[in-house]
Design a protein around this motif. Structure first.
Motif, PDB file in Angstrom:
ATOM      1  N   LEU A  94       0.858  -1.182   0.000  1.00 17.01           N
ATOM      2  CA  LEU A  94       0.000   0.000   0.000  1.00 17.01           C
ATOM      3  C   LEU A  94       0.895   1.232   0.000  1.00 17.01           C
ATOM      4  CD1 LEU A  94      -2.775   1.417   0.386  1.00 17.01           C
ATOM      5  CD2 LEU A  94      -2.387   1.223   2.841  1.00 17.01           C
ATOM      6  N   LYS A  95       0.642   2.125  -0.935  1.00 15.48           N
ATOM      7  CA  LYS A  95       1.386   3.378  -1.013  1.00 15.48           C
ATOM      8  C   LYS A  95       0.520   4.469  -0.387  1.00 15.48           C
ATOM      9  CE  LYS A  95       3.304   6.645  -4.332  1.00 15.48           C
ATOM     10  NZ  LYS A  95       3.417   6.962  -5.770  1.00 15.48           N
ATOM     11  N   VAL A  96       1.044   5.087   0.668  1.00 14.35           N
ATOM     12  CA  VAL A  96       0.341   6.177   1.338  1.00 14.35           C
ATOM     13  C   VAL A  96       1.130   7.459   1.075  1.00 14.35           C
ATOM     14  CG1 VAL A  96      -0.564   7.048   3.515  1.00 14.35           C
ATOM     15  CG2 VAL A  96      -0.437   4.587   3.130  1.00 14.35           C
ATOM     16  N   SER A  97       0.578   8.331   0.233  1.00  9.83           N
ATOM     17  CA  SER A  97       1.202   9.622  -0.071  1.00  9.83           C
ATOM     18  C   SER A  97       0.518  10.669   0.797  1.00  9.83           C
ATOM     19  CB  SER A  97       1.021   9.983  -1.538  1.00  9.83           C
ATOM     20  OG  SER A  97       1.508   8.953  -2.356  1.00  9.83           O
ATOM     21  N   THR A  98       1.281  11.337   1.625  1.00  8.66           N
ATOM     22  CA  THR A  98       0.709  12.260   2.594  1.00  8.66           C
ATOM     23  C   THR A  98       1.362  13.629   2.490  1.00  8.66           C
ATOM     24  OG1 THR A  98       0.422  10.384   4.089  1.00  8.66           O
ATOM     25  CG2 THR A  98       0.165  12.561   5.037  1.00  8.66           C
TER      26      THR A  98
END
Length: 185
Positions: A94-98
């Protein structure tokens, strides 16, 4: 303006890859978030009196989230620092871009009023030096004090926001890893 805010570290971005399914992660994150409006003018007026045990306020769906730390008595650490993120599944990761944003437009108002105040104060201060004939040296002692005070009034809010953004980033990374460890075990 956003590039300037990134250079001064009032806005920060980070990407984290987690070994978890997107739907499970979004559901677990949603369990930590009190789903309410965080952009309204009075959205946090009575938040400190809430008995809800959830740590964050905002919204979470399966593709994105917008959250901020809930306020509590005596904790002004994070203020209005918001995290806006996107969730995307890349295989098993899972890629979480914040993006963490500590800047709000009220600060423009604050800096504008402060600049006008110090400009008027220094103008009248310097114009009164010429009126007093005898002891001009006393007035010159106050000029460094005024400059130091102005630097503190401009610098301290920026320092607090930068520190809050860095702290909120660390807390979110820790929270995301904790969610993953809870899901996987």
């Amino acid at each position: 303006m956003e590039e300037f805010l990134k250079k001064t570290k009032l806005i920060d971005d980070f990407i984290i890859f987690l070994n978890v399914d997107k739907n499970k992660f979004a559901t677990a994150l949603r369990n930590q978030v009190d789903e309410k409006d965080i952009d309204g003018l009075f959205s946090s007026a009575f938040e400190v009196f809430s008995t809800n045990k959830k740590r964050y306020k905002g919204f979470v769906n399966f593709n994105e989230f917008k959250i901020r730390k809930k306020r509590s008595f005596g904790n002004r650490k994070f203020g209005n620092i918001k995290a806006i993120g996107r969730l995307s599944q890349n295989g098993e990761k899972l890629k979480v871009s914040t993006k963490i944003n500590g800047w709000n437009n009220f600060m423009l108002f604050y800096f504008g009023i402060t600049l006008v105040f110090y400009t008027i104060f220094i103008f009248f201060f310097l114009s009164n030096i010429g009126l007093s004939e005898g002891e001009n040296s006393v007035f010159y002692i106050f000029i460094p004090f005024i400059i130091i005070h102005a630097l503190l009034m401009f610098g301290l809010p920026i320092y607090q926001i930068r520190k809050g953004v860095a702290s909120f980033k660390r807390e979110l990374e820790r929270e995301f890893h904790f969610i993953v460890s809870k899901i996987n075990h």
